[in-house]
Design a protein around this motif. Sequence first.
Motif, mmCIF file in Angstrom:
data_model
loop_
_atom_site.group_PDB
_atom_site.id
_atom_site.type_symbol
_atom_site.label_atom_id
_atom_site.label_comp_id
_atom_site.label_asym_id
_atom_site.label_seq_id
_atom_site.Cartn_x
_atom_site.Cartn_y
_atom_site.Cartn_z
ATOM 1 N N ASP A 1 0.016 -1.509 0.287
ATOM 2 C CA ASP A 1 0.330 0.173 0.220
ATOM 3 C C ASP A 1 0.475 1.743 -0.011
ATOM 4 O O ASP A 1 1.912 1.339 0.907
ATOM 5 N N PHE A 2 0.515 2.030 -0.423
ATOM 6 C CA PHE A 2 1.549 3.571 -0.279
ATOM 7 C C PHE A 2 0.860 4.731 0.704
ATOM 8 O O PHE A 2 -0.239 4.383 1.596
ATOM 9 N N THR A 3 2.009 4.935 1.230
ATOM 10 C CA THR A 3 1.140 6.438 2.741
ATOM 11 C C THR A 3 0.457 7.402 1.827
ATOM 12 O O THR A 3 0.171 7.395 0.524
ATOM 13 N N PRO A 4 -0.886 7.961 2.513
ATOM 14 C CA PRO A 4 -2.053 8.551 2.420
ATOM 15 C C PRO A 4 -0.941 9.500 1.564
ATOM 16 O O PRO A 4 -1.735 10.683 0.565
ATOM 17 N N CYS A 5 -0.151 10.123 2.799
ATOM 18 C CA CYS A 5 0.859 11.350 1.897
ATOM 19 C C CYS A 5 1.108 11.245 0.216
ATOM 20 O O CYS A 5 1.194 11.822 -0.182
ATOM 21 N N PHE A 6 1.735 10.054 -0.604
ATOM 22 C CA PHE A 6 2.324 9.460 -1.653
ATOM 23 C C PHE A 6 0.816 9.616 -2.220
ATOM 24 O O PHE A 6 0.837 10.658 -3.224
ATOM 25 N N GLU A 7 -0.459 9.001 -1.612
ATOM 26 C CA GLU A 7 -1.767 8.813 -2.034
ATOM 27 C C GLU A 7 -2.192 10.183 -2.579
ATOM 28 O O GLU A 7 -2.734 10.750 -3.670
ATOM 29 N N LYS A 8 -1.728 11.653 -1.639
ATOM 30 C CA LYS A 8 -2.294 12.750 -1.890
ATOM 31 C C LYS A 8 -1.766 13.345 -2.610
ATOM 32 O O LYS A 8 -2.143 15.230 -3.585
ATOM 33 N N THR A 9 -0.623 13.403 -2.257
ATOM 34 C CA THR A 9 0.492 14.796 -3.966
ATOM 35 C C THR A 9 0.714 13.612 -4.900
ATOM 36 O O THR A 9 0.190 13.871 -5.564
ATOM 37 N N VAL A 10 1.929 12.883 -4.950
ATOM 38 C CA VAL A 10 2.069 12.437 -6.533
ATOM 39 C C VAL A 10 1.203 12.226 -7.323
ATOM 40 O O VAL A 10 0.775 12.428 -8.157
ATOM 41 N N LEU A 11 -0.010 10.793 -6.411
ATOM 42 C CA LEU A 11 -0.846 10.463 -7.139
ATOM 43 C C LEU A 11 -2.295 11.704 -7.934
ATOM 44 O O LEU A 11 -2.960 11.720 -8.541
ATOM 45 N N VAL A 12 -2.159 12.996 -7.349
ATOM 46 C CA VAL A 12 -3.105 13.735 -7.660
ATOM 47 C C VAL A 12 -2.221 14.223 -8.414
ATOM 48 O O VAL A 12 -2.755 14.960 -9.244
ATOM 49 N N TRP A 13 -1.202 15.434 -8.161
ATOM 50 C CA TRP A 13 -0.288 16.489 -8.692
ATOM 51 C C TRP A 13 0.629 15.314 -10.020
ATOM 52 O O TRP A 13 0.565 16.366 -10.922
ATOM 53 N N ALA A 14 0.343 14.491 -10.158
ATOM 54 C CA ALA A 14 1.221 14.128 -11.305
ATOM 55 C C ALA A 14 0.299 14.181 -12.516
ATOM 56 O O ALA A 14 0.460 15.006 -13.988
ATOM 57 N N PRO A 15 -1.610 13.835 -12.770
ATOM 58 C CA PRO A 15 -2.160 13.680 -13.734
ATOM 59 C C PRO A 15 -2.219 15.424 -13.973
ATOM 60 O O PRO A 15 -1.578 15.964 -15.064
ATOM 61 N N CYS A 16 -2.460 16.413 -12.796
ATOM 62 C CA CYS A 16 -2.378 17.940 -13.082
ATOM 63 C C CYS A 16 -1.132 18.588 -13.599
ATOM 64 O O CYS A 16 -1.516 19.046 -14.964
ATOM 65 N N ALA A 17 -0.053 17.843 -13.354
ATOM 66 C CA ALA A 17 0.843 18.253 -14.221
ATOM 67 C C ALA A 17 1.158 17.792 -15.711
ATOM 68 O O ALA A 17 1.682 18.596 -17.046
ATOM 69 N N VAL B 1 -1.305 19.984 2.709
ATOM 70 C CA VAL B 1 -1.961 19.695 1.849
ATOM 71 C C VAL B 1 -3.385 19.331 1.551
ATOM 72 O O VAL B 1 -3.535 19.217 0.080
ATOM 73 N N ASP B 2 -4.008 19.181 2.597
ATOM 74 C CA ASP B 2 -5.360 19.521 2.135
ATOM 75 C C ASP B 2 -5.993 21.029 1.899
ATOM 76 O O ASP B 2 -7.396 20.846 2.004
ATOM 77 N N ILE B 3 -5.474 21.275 1.993
ATOM 78 C CA ILE B 3 -5.548 22.674 1.242
ATOM 79 C C ILE B 3 -4.905 23.218 -0.118
ATOM 80 O O ILE B 3 -5.378 23.390 -1.142
ATOM 81 N N TRP B 4 -3.499 22.678 -0.196
ATOM 82 C CA TRP B 4 -2.576 22.534 -1.354
ATOM 83 C C TRP B 4 -3.293 22.014 -2.940
ATOM 84 O O TRP B 4 -3.926 21.775 -3.892
ATOM 85 N N SER B 5 -3.440 20.607 -2.578
ATOM 86 C CA SER B 5 -4.097 19.654 -3.172
ATOM 87 C C SER B 5 -5.599 20.281 -4.029
ATOM 88 O O SER B 5 -5.552 19.966 -4.664
ATOM 89 N N PRO B 6 -6.734 20.805 -2.800
ATOM 90 C CA PRO B 6 -7.595 21.051 -3.716
ATOM 91 C C PRO B 6 -7.515 22.349 -4.741
ATOM 92 O O PRO B 6 -8.119 22.780 -5.976
ATOM 93 N N ILE B 7 -6.420 23.350 -4.550
ATOM 94 C CA ILE B 7 -5.807 24.410 -5.741
ATOM 95 C C ILE B 7 -5.484 24.069 -6.134
ATOM 96 O O ILE B 7 -6.961 23.964 -7.387
ATOM 97 N N ILE B 8 -4.745 22.885 -6.711
ATOM 98 C CA ILE B 8 -4.269 22.479 -8.040
ATOM 99 C C ILE B 8 -5.100 21.840 -8.106
ATOM 100 O O ILE B 8 -5.265 22.042 -9.823
ATOM 101 N N LYS B 9 -6.324 21.132 -8.122
ATOM 102 C CA LYS B 9 -7.010 19.991 -9.031
ATOM 103 C C LYS B 9 -8.099 21.836 -9.055
ATOM 104 O O LYS B 9 -9.165 20.961 -10.452
ATOM 105 N N ALA C 1 -8.071 24.451 -10.521
ATOM 106 C CA ALA C 1 -7.187 25.552 -11.050
ATOM 107 C C ALA C 1 -6.884 24.076 -12.300
ATOM 108 O O ALA C 1 -7.554 24.496 -13.539
ATOM 109 N N SER C 2 -6.763 22.982 -12.622
ATOM 110 C CA SER C 2 -6.705 21.952 -13.354
ATOM 111 C C SER C 2 -8.272 22.187 -14.089
ATOM 112 O O SER C 2 -8.146 22.268 -14.723
ATOM 113 N N PHE C 3 -9.420 21.667 -13.099
ATOM 114 C CA PHE C 3 -10.551 21.452 -12.978
ATOM 115 C C PHE C 3 -10.796 22.544 -14.034
ATOM 116 O O PHE C 3 -11.569 22.652 -14.673
ATOM 117 N N LEU C 4 -10.766 23.465 -13.735
ATOM 118 C CA LEU C 4 -10.918 25.334 -14.506
ATOM 119 C C LEU C 4 -10.083 25.385 -15.986
ATOM 120 O O LEU C 4 -11.169 25.862 -17.129
#
Length: 1540
Positions: free
Chosen positions: A29-45, A105-113, A115-118
């Motif tokens: 299993d991945f760590t929650p941190c990895f799941e919330k950062t890399v696995l979300v930010w990579a597609p957005c990047a 991370v709980d503030i930055w991930s939504p911001i990045i998401k 912006a990407s959805f926008l």
Amino acid sequence: MENTTSPMYQFCGSDFWDADKTWWTTDPDFTPCFEKTVLVWAPCAFLWLFVLFDVYYLKASFDQNIPWTKLNISKLLINIGLLVITALDLIVALVKKNDISIHAVDIWSPIIKFASFLLTFLFITLNRKYGVQTSGCQFLFWFFLTVLSIPRCRTEVRAEKERGQKLDWTDQEDWEGYQYISFFIFFAFSCVMLLLNCYADSLPRQTKYQRGQNEIPELSASFLSRITYHWFDAMSLKGYRKPLEQEDLWDLRPQDSCKEVMPTFAYHWNKNVRKNYKKPSPSEPNAKFINGKVSFDNPHGERNGRKKGMASIMPAIYKSFGGVFLFGSVMKLITDVLTFAQPQVLSLIIGFVEDYEKDPQPEWKGIMYSVMLFVLAATQTFILAQYFHRMFIVGLRIRTALVSAIYRKALRISNSARKESTVGEIVNLMAVDAQRFMDLTTYLNMLWSAPLQISLALFFLWQQLGPSVLAGLAVMIILIPVNGFIANRIKTYQIRQMKYKDERVKLMNEVLSGIKVLKLYAWEPSFEKQVLDIREKEIATLKSTAYLNASTSFLWSCAPFLVSVVTFATYVLSSDENILTAEKIFVSITLFDTLKLPLATLPMLAVDIAETQVSVNRINKFLNSEELDPNNVKHDASKPHPMTIENGQFSWGDDDVTLKNINIEVRKNNLVAIVGTVGSGKSSVIQAFLGEMEKISGTVNTVGKLAYVPQQAWIQNATLRDNILFGQEYDRKRYNRVIDACALRADIDILSAGDLTEIGEKGINLSGGQKQRISLARAVYSNADLYLLDDPLSAVDSHVGKHIFEEVIGPKGLLAGKTRVLVTHGITFLPQVDNIYVMKLGEISESGTYNELLKNKGAFADFLIQHLQEGEEEEEELDQIKRQLSNSIDAPELLGTVEKAIKLARSESLSDSISVTSADSLMGSLRRRTKRQESNDSEASAASLKKKQEVEGKLIETEKSQTGGVDFAVYKHYIKSVGVFLAIATLALNFVFQAFQIGSNLWLTKWANDKDVANDTSRRDMYLGVYGAFGFGQVASYFVASLTLALGCIMVATRLHETLLLNVLRWPMELFDTTPMGRVVNRFSKDVDTVDNTLPMLWRMCISQLFSVLATIVVISLSTPIFLVVIIPIAILYYFAQRFYVATSRQLMRLESVSRSPIYSHFGETVTGVSTIRAYTVEDRFIEESDAKVDKNQVCKYPSMIANRWLAVRLEMVGNLIILFASLFAVLGGQKNPGLVGLSVSYALQVTQTLNWLVRMTSDIETNIVSVERIKEYGETKQEAAWELEQDKSKPKHWPEEGRVAFENFKVRYREGLDLVLRGVTFNVAGGEKVGIVGRTGAGKSSLTLALFRIIEAAEGRILIDGVDIASLGLHMLRSRLTIIPQDPVLFSGSLRINLDPFDVKTDDEIWRALELSHLKTFVKSLPAGLNHGISEGGENLSVGQRQLVCLARALLRKTKVLVLDEATAAVDLETDDLIQKTIRSEFKGCTVLTIAHRLNTILDSDKVIVLDKGVIKEFSSPTELLDNPKSAFYSMAKDANLI
């Protein structure tokens, strides 16, 4: 152990990476941190990075305004939903921040998401506005986002389970519960977005190009459909159900059409051309558009700008098409890297199996490796397909650009530049050189990709085996020059074989053109032997090539093996520490396999690039050649007269001045004639008016629209009506007036479809006079102001000429109100013209009216005298000239000449001026005839032709274009021709080869798994030795297999050609009449060549690929037997892909080749008729036609290339499935033998390519085996009677001894279903009698002789010679005992001797005596080679009279009791004719002579005359009796001929 101080821990509230949790565990299993950062930010990047592509597509779009549909509204709504849920996440996090510990991370991930959805929201609306129907970037973003969210699903579900077990929740747990719900809503929405992005939006409302029903589905296919080529399914299904036709194809993509490709290329080319001038030119906008037409700059510029160098097409090509090419190159780079990831994963799999015994790894890792291998392979498949697709488009566009550029240039090139190359060479620029670019683009990237692949492979190999790799590499490098050497040898043999092939085809061509003469002389065996002799040499060359080919394939087959032997041997022998493990062995073998392709392609690529360089130079030379100067002719309306030349000096582009001191003025509505002897420069004056000549000094001025009738009529391959309209509107009244004035009405009535009959290339199915009249009609219909008529009456006979002059050209004709310049030889018309210019040696020697010039007694009077002495005129014309002269002036010397000419003409005039028999040639009336022969051009021939056409509608049978599959019978025929022994041997040897190969690989696995080798060198050497022995077995068996196959194929080639030749020579004459010669020659050239060269190669590839696929299946099943279960569904998938592809692709290729030739023939036509096109200023229309033809070809070409990609994607996916199952079963099946696993997976990795090739080879074989079918079809046609019969031998050597000929109620027709040509003819000729046969055209005179030689067989009745029924004799027996002097003298290329005595049975003395009697002795004596004098094809290097005398010599050499004389018409001058008559009277004194007469005076002294009419004998009696009876038909004929 959690590291709470790390910055990532601070950011997320948990560790970023924990190897114990993720890797060293059975439950990863991945760590929650990895799941919330890399696995979300990579597609957005990914989205932000690749959004540039979307921006580019928006800019490049041709369309706008996609209507709102359920699809794009759903996309927008769900996107809004995602924006809302993400905003909510952010707000909740900010609100709760004070109450509980909420991490950054709980503030930055939504911001990045957010912006990407926008961004995606913005692009949904923009794509709609700019008409982009699908976006790859967005599809991939949603795909990655969805897939990478899956691990978090598992984490969230587990956490929720734990929370569910607690009774009371803290605030923190409330927050986690909220996140659980919001995450799953987000996840569900992402899945829906992914689904919606699998479909494309509907068609835009506003489009730049009309998008019809038939548009290519690719344009509105979604991204997913594009990468899988799903949009092509419809076509392959249709092609599978029924053979595709032109109508089934889609329209061309607008961006590939000439309209789009051309302007870009023209813009860059023009820029490049201007760079070559020192004079800076004002900068200008993109390609010049003059109402949608592209213009090209003249590379010779304005005359003052000096030229620095040649402009090259290369920079223009880079700039126009480089972008797409570079994008493709990036894809190639990605696939190259992916290729090398596979062996790495393979080594992981082998490692996994090795650990199975000692310390087993968790099972999920094995599964993950297998899936990784599959994903790598699949990604590679998709990217590679797109790469080839891109490269292909670039190739197509380059070809389009070059073809169009060459075409436009050809319309403007100057005459001197055109003379430098033949029409064929110019057409080749288009057909060969432009095509070469297209073939090269696909491979061009190998230039950097091959070295890259080689260096990567070496790097990874070094890691496995260290420096020992170099030994293997050395072997590979040594093999390259060896291969190069063999390839060069093969090339020399190929050139030699081409030479023999050309010789053989040329000979066949002659044999088929002269087949009638061969049959009459019974000479077929001699020529059959000549053809077979050449064929023997050709087969010998083929054998040598086969040995060499076997050795190259032998080198390539043993290369991978040799390399691995050398490398492994070096590795284990260099140090005792070096031990081979399964991982090392199989990873290395896989890497060596990847090396094979780049090493093989590099040398080939070098050759291709060199050849393309030659093409570039040739195209550059042509595109830079000089153009016609538009200032040669001024159009100054202020001048008093519409056409003037003042002080003109002109040349044909070289330094010689052709015309000098030319001063001509043509007043408005006048008719001016230009006369002069041959070569005095009359036509050049016309060309000067057209601006076709280089003007050295002076001025040329024309005002008004021009029409031009060239001396040699230029006819397009179109309907007769189109040839006359020449692009103008059809106006029925005007059209009919023109037709009648140009005397075309009678000709149109004969033609099968009237004026809508298609005229063949170069007007092949028209006579010279008909062509000339059509050319004139075109000019008259064009309704121009100025007419330039270059001797339009030369090819028509006198009464037609007179009619045309009166109705069209003369003072009362249709053109009376126009300004006309007429070049003419017809003296009769000169009194009616307004002014005459007399040309002499390129100058105007005098000018004035007819009467003025006669008074001068200058050049004009000389011209008249010379003209009369040539005796070209008919009798009534001469009378007219005589009247004109005596009225105008007293000129005794002129009148004397006229009298003489009248006498001469009288002696020649004759009852029947043309002889046409329907058998003589396929279109009798259309024989090329000399001027005098065309007299009743329309009437006599019209009647006979019309009757024929009514009977048979169509003479030439259309060639069957094969559709659908090929019968098994054809394969059976082929295999039977190989011989059962060779066929079985080939298969068996291939089987043995694969057995050795599998054996050697199994031996390697045994070696790798043997733990004792490390301590025992003797054991190691034993393994090495056996491995080497296996290798030797492989090499030997493969070499022998290649050889047996090659020899088998040569056997087939020999046998097929032999049956074809024997059968075609034994065809009855009627088959030759209905089958166009080109088609028969095509069997002997193209089809035989396919059997010689193409098929053997295809068989070799196909058999070896087939066996290696079988080997793969065997190996995988050995290591994992369960694999056999999967193989059945996979095989079914494969079978369907293959069937669909073969059916569709084969038909597409046929359509493509059919649509390609019109481009070239239209171009060839344009080049020949360029001066006419320029004169009528219709260049733009021709450019449009050419572009349309190129586009039509692309319409067929594009789908056939997509079919390839469609197949590749499907087959490679089948292959990838094999890889997946082979590795999965190996990992899951508890297989403990790492060697076997390595072996089966490394085999599976190769299978994709092999499968792909196998399908291609089988479909190529199906396409090419058609040649065997066509040869077989000709080998089974109807044959004439036997050449020799047993009972012939009993006949005396000198039979017939008396020469009695009797016809008894003889009836004959040319072919089944036609009318009788002789209807019950009965007569007797006593031995030694001389009989003349006369009758009008179509009376059946020639049929009589053809029946005597049994060229046509009796329908009823019989012919007896010396009392023997000729039907009971063998054909050769009969034909060799009769002698004929045919009407047209046919000679064959070869020595004079072969032409007289092909069987080499006569002595030199006999031949010289025959030559003496035929008055050729002195001529032959004067030749340096004497009897061995080489005669060119068709006897071109002898005059027609000499050819006729050679035929006489042939007859004298034979000297049989019966002689048939088919009199030659205008071929021989009177003197030669007398000689022939004398010789025949003296030499054939005691023989029976049958003469078919065209000149009555030649048969007045014969014993009897037969008068034939419509196949019945009208009169049979002696000439004197018939002449005494004024009512006889013979009497009226003689009267017509002025003999009484």
